[in-house]
Motif scaffolding. Structure first.
Motif, short mmCIF file in Angstrom:
data_model
loop_
_atom_site.label_atom_id
_atom_site.label_comp_id
_atom_site.label_asym_id
_atom_site.label_seq_id
_atom_site.Cartn_x
_atom_site.Cartn_y
_atom_site.Cartn_z
N PRO A 118 0.82 -1.21 0.00
CA PRO A 118 0.00 0.00 0.00
C PRO A 118 0.86 1.27 0.00
O PRO A 118 2.02 1.25 0.38
CB PRO A 118 -0.80 -0.13 1.30
N GLU A 119 0.26 2.35 -0.43
CA GLU A 119 0.97 3.63 -0.52
C GLU A 119 1.42 4.14 0.84
O GLU A 119 2.41 4.85 0.93
CB GLU A 119 0.07 4.68 -1.19
N GLY A 120 0.72 3.79 1.91
CA GLY A 120 1.02 4.33 3.23
C GLY A 120 2.05 3.53 4.01
O GLY A 120 2.15 3.68 5.22
N THR A 157 5.56 2.35 5.66
CA THR A 157 6.72 3.08 6.19
C THR A 157 7.96 2.70 5.38
O THR A 157 7.97 1.68 4.69
CB THR A 157 6.95 2.73 7.67
N PRO A 158 9.01 3.50 5.48
CA PRO A 158 10.25 3.16 4.77
C PRO A 158 10.82 1.79 5.17
O PRO A 158 11.35 1.06 4.34
CB PRO A 158 11.21 4.28 5.15
N GLU A 159 10.68 1.43 6.45
CA GLU A 159 11.15 0.12 6.91
C GLU A 159 10.36 -1.01 6.27
O GLU A 159 10.91 -2.03 5.89
CB GLU A 159 11.07 0.03 8.45
N GLN A 160 9.03 -0.81 6.17
CA GLN A 160 8.19 -1.82 5.54
C GLN A 160 8.51 -1.96 4.05
O GLN A 160 8.57 -3.06 3.52
CB GLN A 160 6.71 -1.48 5.72
N GLU A 161 8.73 -0.84 3.40
CA GLU A 161 9.08 -0.86 1.99
C GLU A 161 10.42 -1.57 1.78
O GLU A 161 10.57 -2.40 0.87
CB GLU A 161 9.14 0.56 1.42
N LEU A 162 11.38 -1.26 2.64
CA LEU A 162 12.69 -1.89 2.56
C LEU A 162 12.58 -3.41 2.73
O LEU A 162 13.17 -4.18 1.97
CB LEU A 162 13.64 -1.30 3.60
N ALA A 163 11.81 -3.84 3.71
CA ALA A 163 11.62 -5.28 3.95
C ALA A 163 10.95 -5.94 2.75
O ALA A 163 11.35 -7.03 2.33
CB ALA A 163 10.78 -5.49 5.21
#
Length: 110
Positions: A64-66, A68-74
């Motif tokens: 999803p667009e919302g 966090t950077p940590e979630q995106e990195l993972a």
């Protein structure tokens, strides 16, 4: 239908492909190699490889667009791992197919 015989090298390579491919399934590997899944299962059993139920699906669309950077990195690291595993699988399959082509070319009597 005539019974097919496979070289010992082809059998070992097929077993090694299953062992070295994270997330692979017997059905998927057998289909990629053009052999019956029961045949591959028998080779795995003879080699002492435990056949496990493994998830074979691909990851879905981006998160999803919302996030966090940590979630995106993972998420992106997981995707990179998946793509690297696919690359290893394709390289192994290519090598097996090359060996099979070489073997069958030697069997041809023109």
């Amino acid at each position: 239908m005539a019974r097919k015989t496979y070289s010992e090298e082809f059998r070992r390579d097929a077993v090694e492909l299953y062992r070295s491919t994270p997330g692979a399934t017997v059905v998927g590997i057998a289909g990629d190699l053009g052999i019956m899944d029961g045949t591959l299962s028998a080779w795995l059993k003879a080699a002492g490889v435990e056949v496990q139920r493994r998830p074979g699906g691909r990851s879905g669309p981006p998160g999803p667009e919302g996030e966090t950077p940590e979630q995106e990195l993972a998420r992106l690291r997981a995707r990179v791992s998946e793509l690297e595993a696919d690359q290893r699988k394709l390289n192994s399959e290519r090598d097996i197919l090359r060996a099979a082509a070489k073997y069958f070319a030697g069997e041809t009597r023109w």
